[in-house]
Design a protein around this motif. Structure first.
Motif, short mmCIF file in Angstrom:
data_model
loop_
_atom_site.label_atom_id
_atom_site.label_comp_id
_atom_site.label_asym_id
_atom_site.label_seq_id
_atom_site.Cartn_x
_atom_site.Cartn_y
_atom_site.Cartn_z
N THR A 109 0.82 -0.90 0.27
CA THR A 109 -0.20 -0.14 0.26
C THR A 109 0.62 1.59 0.01
O THR A 109 0.65 2.01 -0.50
N ASP A 110 2.30 1.47 1.05
CA ASP A 110 2.79 2.59 0.94
C ASP A 110 4.06 2.32 -0.79
O ASP A 110 4.87 3.68 0.08
N SER A 111 3.91 1.12 -1.13
CA SER A 111 4.56 1.89 -2.30
C SER A 111 6.00 1.23 -1.83
O SER A 111 6.98 1.54 -2.43
N ASN A 112 6.36 0.63 -0.88
CA ASN A 112 8.05 0.89 -0.10
C ASN A 112 8.28 -0.54 -0.34
O ASN A 112 9.33 -0.36 -0.39
N GLU A 113 7.80 -1.72 -0.67
CA GLU A 113 7.51 -3.33 -0.69
C GLU A 113 7.24 -3.14 -1.88
O GLU A 113 6.33 -2.85 -2.09
N LYS A 114 8.43 -4.61 -2.72
CA LYS A 114 7.62 -4.81 -4.31
C LYS A 114 8.59 -5.54 -4.66
O LYS A 114 9.58 -6.14 -4.39
N ILE A 115 7.57 -6.47 -5.31
CA ILE A 115 8.22 -7.34 -6.36
C ILE A 115 8.21 -7.35 -8.28
O ILE A 115 7.46 -7.01 -8.36
N HIS A 116 9.40 -7.00 -8.44
CA HIS A 116 8.95 -5.94 -9.78
C HIS A 116 9.74 -7.34 -10.80
O HIS A 116 11.21 -8.29 -10.67
N MET A 117 9.09 -8.12 -11.72
CA MET A 117 9.09 -9.17 -12.52
C MET A 117 9.24 -8.55 -13.82
O MET A 117 8.42 -8.11 -14.69
N ASP A 118 10.29 -7.75 -14.02
CA ASP A 118 10.33 -7.29 -15.52
C ASP A 118 11.35 -7.82 -16.72
O ASP A 118 11.65 -8.99 -16.81
N ALA A 119 9.73 -7.36 -17.78
CA ALA A 119 9.96 -7.65 -18.86
C ALA A 119 11.70 -8.09 -19.79
O ALA A 119 11.97 -8.53 -20.41
#
Length: 267
Positions: A109-119
């Motif tokens: 919710t606060d955008s501080n934790e992410k899992i980013h799967m990049d193309a």
């Protein structure tokens, strides 16, 4: 009623359609429009072979509600002021996979934790607003860095890398938290096709707060054997502490560097 006639039904109360069979709405212009006191706020239409549900009011959301055990709930909200962002009231369950059209990002919710799967072929994990772990397209892993340094083997191929980076340095902990007085604390194994050919092992050395390090190698046709040991006093033994000669002088040893080796005494 003529083919081009307009039919209007005006009622001061409710209007009920009750049929023993189906109720069919057939609009040749593809749209069924819903109004409130003359103002359109939504409807349905057909676009090619697609069935569309639409909201006519600017930034007006589409909301799905229901009854959960006697309590009214909002199950899903599509936010039209934010490009249709979907907010589910509870878990989202998929039978197989979630697919992004390009990159796929799971974010708190606060955008501080992410899992980013990049193309582009990498995955990165962020905590507290900073990148914590990256797995690149060659399956190398960087902890605390997005730039993974890969050395080249003889023949030109790159090593598989686990890189830990920090302004204060990196650290690997192997912890056996209920180890006894002669228990293995951790091992680093060097393998070929699943077979361990060399090994570095940390062991408690006669007490739970003492430690030693064993270095093992495997000879041709033989089994792994201890070649060097550093005991809890820092003494280096060629082989285990029960064989070979002790090299080095510490406060725990006498001044004899080579003592009782084979026949006789060295002084």
């Amino acid at each position: 009623v003529g083919s081009n006639s307009l039919i209007t039904i005006d009622s001061d109360g409710d209007f009920t359609l009750d049929a023993a069979g189906d109720i069919i709405l057939d609009a040749n212009d593809d749209q069924i429009i819903i109004k409130d006191n003359g103002t359109a706020y939504g409807g349905f239409n057909k676009s090619s072979n697609d069935f569309n549900i639409f909201s006519s009011i600017q930034d007006g959301d589409i909301v799905f509600t229901g009854d959960d055990g006697g309590s009214g709930i909002t199950a899903l909200t599509l936010d039209m002021s934010d490009a249709g962002k979907a907010t589910f009231n509870n878990n989202v369950v998929v039978s197989d996979r979630v697919v992004g059209s390009s990159n796929l990002i799971l974010v708190s919710t606060d955008s501080n934790e992410k899992i980013h799967m990049d193309a582009g072929g990498f995955i990165k994990f962020e905590t507290d607003g900073s990148e914590a772990v990256r797995i690149d397209s060659s399956q190398n892993v960087g902890i605390g860095t997005s730039s993974i340094d890969v050395s080249t083997q003889a023949g030109g191929s790159g090593f598989q890398v686990l890189q830990i980076e920090n302004a204060e340095g990196g650290q690997i902990n192997l912890d056996h938290n209920d180890a006894g007085t002669g228990s293995t604390l951790g091992q680093i194994n060097f393998q070929r096709a699943g077979e361990v050919l060399a090994e570095i092992e940390g062991v408690t050395d006669g007490a739970t707060d003492n430690g030693r390090i064993n270095f093992r190698t495997q000879p041709d046709g033989g089994d792994l054997a201890v070649r060097w040991t550093i005991d809890h006093n820092g003494i280096l033994y060629p082989g285990s502490t029960s064989q070979g000669i002790a090299l080095g002088v510490t406060a725990a040893t006498s001044s004899n560097i080579l003592d009782d080796y084979e026949e006789g005494t060295w002084t």
